[in-house]
Design a protein around this motif. Structure first.
Motif, mmCIF file in Angstrom:
data_model
loop_
_atom_site.group_PDB
_atom_site.id
_atom_site.type_symbol
_atom_site.label_atom_id
_atom_site.label_comp_id
_atom_site.label_asym_id
_atom_site.label_seq_id
_atom_site.Cartn_x
_atom_site.Cartn_y
_atom_site.Cartn_z
ATOM 1 N N LEU A 48 0.627 -1.219 0.051
ATOM 2 C CA LEU A 48 0.078 -0.146 -0.110
ATOM 3 C C LEU A 48 1.060 1.205 -0.182
ATOM 4 O O LEU A 48 0.592 2.212 -0.643
ATOM 5 C CB LEU A 48 -0.868 -0.027 1.228
ATOM 6 N N LEU A 49 1.964 1.525 0.809
ATOM 7 C CA LEU A 49 2.750 2.292 0.852
ATOM 8 C C LEU A 49 3.610 2.481 -0.682
ATOM 9 O O LEU A 49 3.584 3.819 -1.216
ATOM 10 C CB LEU A 49 3.878 2.275 1.929
ATOM 11 N N TYR A 50 3.874 1.519 -1.103
ATOM 12 C CA TYR A 50 4.317 1.587 -2.650
ATOM 13 C C TYR A 50 3.537 2.173 -3.549
ATOM 14 O O TYR A 50 3.674 3.168 -4.507
ATOM 15 C CB TYR A 50 4.759 0.315 -3.173
ATOM 16 N N LEU A 51 2.175 1.659 -3.626
ATOM 17 C CA LEU A 51 1.236 2.081 -4.308
ATOM 18 C C LEU A 51 0.808 3.763 -4.336
ATOM 19 O O LEU A 51 0.554 4.510 -5.034
ATOM 20 C CB LEU A 51 -0.225 1.496 -4.339
ATOM 21 N N LEU A 52 0.783 4.184 -2.887
ATOM 22 C CA LEU A 52 0.814 5.635 -2.570
ATOM 23 C C LEU A 52 1.756 6.378 -3.158
ATOM 24 O O LEU A 52 1.654 7.216 -3.634
ATOM 25 C CB LEU A 52 0.838 5.716 -1.250
ATOM 26 N N ARG A 53 3.247 5.816 -2.910
ATOM 27 C CA ARG A 53 4.288 6.586 -3.302
ATOM 28 C C ARG A 53 4.553 6.712 -4.868
ATOM 29 O O ARG A 53 5.061 7.702 -5.311
ATOM 30 C CB ARG A 53 5.579 5.980 -2.504
ATOM 31 N N GLU A 54 4.255 5.779 -5.462
ATOM 32 C CA GLU A 54 4.828 5.284 -6.816
ATOM 33 C C GLU A 54 3.804 5.656 -7.966
ATOM 34 O O GLU A 54 4.103 5.419 -9.091
ATOM 35 C CB GLU A 54 5.589 4.025 -6.797
ATOM 36 N N THR A 55 2.582 5.538 -7.499
ATOM 37 C CA THR A 55 1.654 5.544 -8.298
ATOM 38 C C THR A 55 0.529 6.883 -8.345
ATOM 39 O O THR A 55 0.767 7.473 -7.248
ATOM 40 C CB THR A 55 0.658 4.318 -8.532
ATOM 41 N N GLU A 56 -0.451 6.842 -9.103
ATOM 42 C CA GLU A 56 -1.381 8.230 -9.253
ATOM 43 C C GLU A 56 -2.486 7.926 -7.777
ATOM 44 O O GLU A 56 -3.452 8.786 -7.852
ATOM 45 C CB GLU A 56 -1.863 8.366 -10.466
ATOM 46 N N LEU A 57 -2.490 6.902 -7.046
ATOM 47 C CA LEU A 57 -3.581 6.484 -6.130
ATOM 48 C C LEU A 57 -3.566 7.445 -5.164
ATOM 49 O O LEU A 57 -2.533 7.526 -4.499
ATOM 50 C CB LEU A 57 -3.404 5.004 -5.774
ATOM 51 N N ASP A 58 -4.576 7.851 -4.762
ATOM 52 C CA ASP A 58 -4.705 8.547 -3.444
ATOM 53 C C ASP A 58 -5.392 7.957 -2.328
ATOM 54 O O ASP A 58 -5.676 6.572 -2.534
ATOM 55 C CB ASP A 58 -5.445 10.158 -3.689
ATOM 56 N N ALA A 59 -5.779 8.471 -1.199
ATOM 57 C CA ALA A 59 -6.352 7.272 -0.418
ATOM 58 C C ALA A 59 -7.764 6.988 -0.558
ATOM 59 O O ALA A 59 -8.020 5.815 -0.362
ATOM 60 C CB ALA A 59 -6.555 8.379 0.981
#
Length: 340
Positions: A219-230
């Motif tokens: 989840l941290l990777y997706l928040l950090r490296e993609t356009e996904l927000d919370a």
């Protein structure tokens, strides 16, 4: 005789039932309304359908609601008043998949049945007495004061299994509630001592659309490296993952069995493995096991999953595995009648 209208709002369906309680609950009429996740959370709009089904039957004298998460201030079934409603509003932060739908039902019921008492029956109540080793999450302790801990869910289902077992209740019981949502609970002498779901109903077993336990680094990777927000991440965790995400097709076990594609097969096998791993974890918490109960839509009706679980746990000698129907709604009716 008390006449109870039970409203059980889940993540994929709304179940309703009219029960006569005298003193045991007897179902008079009931049904299920499918509520797709992308169809909104205003379950109050289904009251016309419910009232049509109830036409000609006795008017309810009390209404019982399944509430998935009561938050940190509600750990006992209770009559709904303004203070309870305020706590349920706040608890939506813990269960956004279920909370708003339940609140909509409560408000709609108040309009349709003015003056009829409404009772909140919490899925978390059965787990409220878990020991500290099970309740405490491995994060800085200052967050505990805000209610961040393991709550556990499917408590009404577990209560109903314990009630049905009666004198056959073993000292060490594992209950696997397997449905669209799935969890596994360790029960010692009729009380929950550990369970697979945590702060929210998203953890533990991999489910139809929910991740279950997952490396938080993902989840941290997706928040950090993609356009996904919370918000997008919440949708991914609760609505787009699990068997749906793996198969690219559906989270419905019936659909996946029929599809027989490589990805559908992988999704099913991952679910079965996840269930076995969580059962083994609960056996460790109990220090052994006397009985395993499979319940919920998949647990009760999908024989393939039952056989896969038995095969996956064949290393446990003489394991007593039973299939018992969950009676969440009857359990709600009992509580509502007692608290009315």
């Amino acid at each position: 005789m008390v006449v109870v209208l039970v409203l059980n709002s889940g993540s994929s369906s709304l179940k309703y039932g009219l029960y006569a309680v005298d003193p045991e609950p007897a179902l008079l009429v009931g049904g299920t309304i499918e509520t797709p996740a992308d169809d909104g959370d205003d379950h109050g709009r289904f009251f016309d359908t419910i009232e049509t089904a109830l036409k000609g039957w006795p008017t309810p004298t009390v209404i019982g609601h399944r509430i998935v998460h009561g938050g940190p201030h509600r750990d006992a079934h209770c009559r709904i008043d303004d203070a309870v409603l305020a706590d349920l509003e706040a608890a939506c932060a813990f269960a956004p998949l279920h909370g708003p739908a339940s609140l909509a039902l409560i408000r709609a019921a108040e309009v349709r049945y003015p003056g009829v008492p409404q009772i909140a029956c919490f899925d978390t109540t059965f787990h409220a007495g878990m020991p500290d080793i099970a309740q405490t999450l491995p994060i800085p302790r200052e967050y505990r004061a805000t209610g961040v801990r393991r709550y556990g869910f499917h408590g009404l289902s577990c209560e109903s299994i314990v009630r049905q077992l009666g004198d056959q209740m073993p000292a060490r019981l594992v209950i696997a509630h397997l449905g669209n949502g799935a969890s596994v609970t360790a029960v010692r002498d009729g009380r929950s001592i550990d369970t697979s779901m945590g702060l929210t109903p998203s953890g533990g077993v991999m489910m139809a659309t929910r991740t279950g336990d997952i490396d938080p680094g993902v989840l941290l990777y997706l928040l950090r490296e993609t356009e996904l927000d919370a918000k997008a991440l919440a949708t991914l965790v609760d609505h787009a993952s699990g068997m749906t995400g793996i198969s690219g097709l559906s989270g419905d076990m019936r659909v996946l069995r029929a599809a027989a594609t490589k990805d559908a097969d992988l999704a099913v096998r991952m679910f079965e493995r996840s269930v076995c791993k969580q059962i083994a974890a609960m056996i460790a918490s109990l220090g052994g096991v006397d009985m395993l109960v499979l319940t919920g839509g998949i647990g009760e009706n999908d024989g393939h999953t039952g056989r896969a679980v038995r095969d996956g746990l064949a290393w446990i000698p003489g394991l007593d595995v039973r299939v018992i129907a969950s009676q969440e709604d009857a359990q709600i009716a009992l509580h509502a009648a007692a608290l009315a």
